[in-house]
Design a protein around this motif. Structure first.
Motif, PDB file in Angstrom:
ATOM      1  N   GLY A 199       0.838  -1.195   0.000  1.00 25.09           N
ATOM      2  CA  GLY A 199       0.000   0.000   0.000  1.00 25.09           C
ATOM      3  C   GLY A 199       0.870   1.241   0.000  1.00 25.09           C
ATOM      4  N   SER A 200       0.306   2.365  -0.445  1.00 23.12           N
ATOM      5  CA  SER A 200       1.079   3.602  -0.465  1.00 23.12           C
ATOM      6  C   SER A 200       0.168   4.810  -0.341  1.00 23.12           C
ATOM      7  CB  SER A 200       1.895   3.713  -1.755  1.00 23.12           C
ATOM      8  OG  SER A 200       1.056   3.877  -2.869  1.00 23.12           O
ATOM      9  N   GLU A 221       5.499   4.000   1.165  1.00 24.20           N
ATOM     10  CA  GLU A 221       4.920   2.713   0.817  1.00 24.20           C
ATOM     11  C   GLU A 221       5.172   1.715   1.936  1.00 24.20           C
ATOM     12  OE1 GLU A 221       6.550   1.647  -2.983  1.00 24.20           O
ATOM     13  OE2 GLU A 221       5.333   3.157  -3.997  1.00 24.20           O
ATOM     14  N   ALA A 222       4.358   0.672   1.988  1.00 23.39           N
ATOM     15  CA  ALA A 222       4.499  -0.339   3.042  1.00 23.39           C
ATOM     16  C   ALA A 222       4.048  -1.694   2.524  1.00 23.39           C
ATOM     17  CB  ALA A 222       3.670   0.046   4.260  1.00 23.39           C
ATOM     18  N   SER A 223       4.612  -2.733   3.129  1.00 23.30           N
ATOM     19  CA  SER A 223       4.210  -4.102   2.852  1.00 23.30           C
ATOM     20  C   SER A 223       4.127  -4.854   4.173  1.00 23.30           C
ATOM     21  CB  SER A 223       5.213  -4.788   1.921  1.00 23.30           C
ATOM     22  OG  SER A 223       4.759  -6.077   1.597  1.00 23.30           O
ATOM     23  N   TYR A 224       3.228  -5.808   4.244  1.00 20.24           N
ATOM     24  CA  TYR A 224       3.034  -6.614   5.447  1.00 20.24           C
ATOM     25  C   TYR A 224       3.622  -7.997   5.212  1.00 20.24           C
ATOM     26  CZ  TYR A 224       0.678  -9.472   8.918  1.00 20.24           C
ATOM     27  OH  TYR A 224       0.416 -10.349   9.927  1.00 20.24           O
ATOM     28  N   VAL A 225       4.499  -8.427   6.108  1.00 13.65           N
ATOM     29  CA  VAL A 225       5.107  -9.754   6.039  1.00 13.65           C
ATOM     30  C   VAL A 225       4.558 -10.571   7.212  1.00 13.65           C
ATOM     31  CG1 VAL A 225       7.253 -11.065   6.000  1.00 13.65           C
ATOM     32  CG2 VAL A 225       7.199  -8.740   5.060  1.00 13.65           C
ATOM     33  N   GLY A 243       7.914 -13.200  14.344  1.00 15.10           N
ATOM     34  CA  GLY A 243       6.850 -12.208  14.451  1.00 15.10           C
ATOM     35  C   GLY A 243       6.429 -11.652  13.107  1.00 15.10           C
ATOM     36  N   ASN A 244       5.316 -10.942  13.116  1.00 17.18           N
ATOM     37  CA  ASN A 244       4.835 -10.228  11.940  1.00 17.18           C
ATOM     38  C   ASN A 244       5.665  -8.969  11.748  1.00 17.18           C
ATOM     39  OD1 ASN A 244       2.708 -12.093  11.698  1.00 17.18           O
ATOM     40  ND2 ASN A 244       1.533 -10.957  13.193  1.00 17.18           N
ATOM     41  N   VAL A 245       5.814  -8.520  10.499  1.00 18.72           N
ATOM     42  CA  VAL A 245       6.614  -7.338  10.191  1.00 18.72           C
ATOM     43  C   VAL A 245       5.838  -6.449   9.230  1.00 18.72           C
ATOM     44  CG1 VAL A 245       8.740  -6.516   9.114  1.00 18.72           C
ATOM     45  CG2 VAL A 245       8.773  -8.603  10.467  1.00 18.72           C
ATOM     46  N   VAL A 246       5.828  -5.152   9.496  1.00 18.36           N
ATOM     47  CA  VAL A 246       5.357  -4.164   8.530  1.00 18.36           C
ATOM     48  C   VAL A 246       6.588  -3.390   8.090  1.00 18.36           C
ATOM     49  CG1 VAL A 246       3.896  -2.171   8.110  1.00 18.36           C
ATOM     50  CG2 VAL A 246       3.081  -4.005   9.577  1.00 18.36           C
TER      51      VAL A 246
END
Length: 78
Positions: free
Chosen positions: A45-46, A55-59, A66-69
């Motif tokens: 998303g951006s 911009e960002a992505s979710y891992v 753990g989860n990472v943004v």
């Protein structure tokens, strides 16, 4: 890692844009498959104003991870 990002962009106001899409990639890791390449797909998303965007992505995480943004910036050279 090598990949491609596709985002659909919307312009809610003059000079502003919002994007949502996916990134498809192939990567290697020492702790995953002993450096054997593997594919992945993640959401992206951006939000941008004029020539600058964040911009960002979710891992998503897995067991013992753990989860990472992941955030990054982008700017256009004009």
């Amino acid at each position: 890692m090598v990949g491609y990002v596709y985002q659909a962009l919307w312009n809610p106001a003059p000079d502003w844009r919002i994007g949502a899409g996916l990134t498809a990639f192939v990567m290697t890791r020492a702790d995953t498959n002993h450096y054997m390449p593997f594919p992945g797909v993640l959401p992206v998303g951006s939000i941008g104003y004029k020539w600058l965007a964040i911009e960002a992505s979710y891992v998503p995480g897995s067991r013992n991870n753990g989860n990472v943004v992941f955030f990054w910036g982008r700017f256009a050279l004009k």
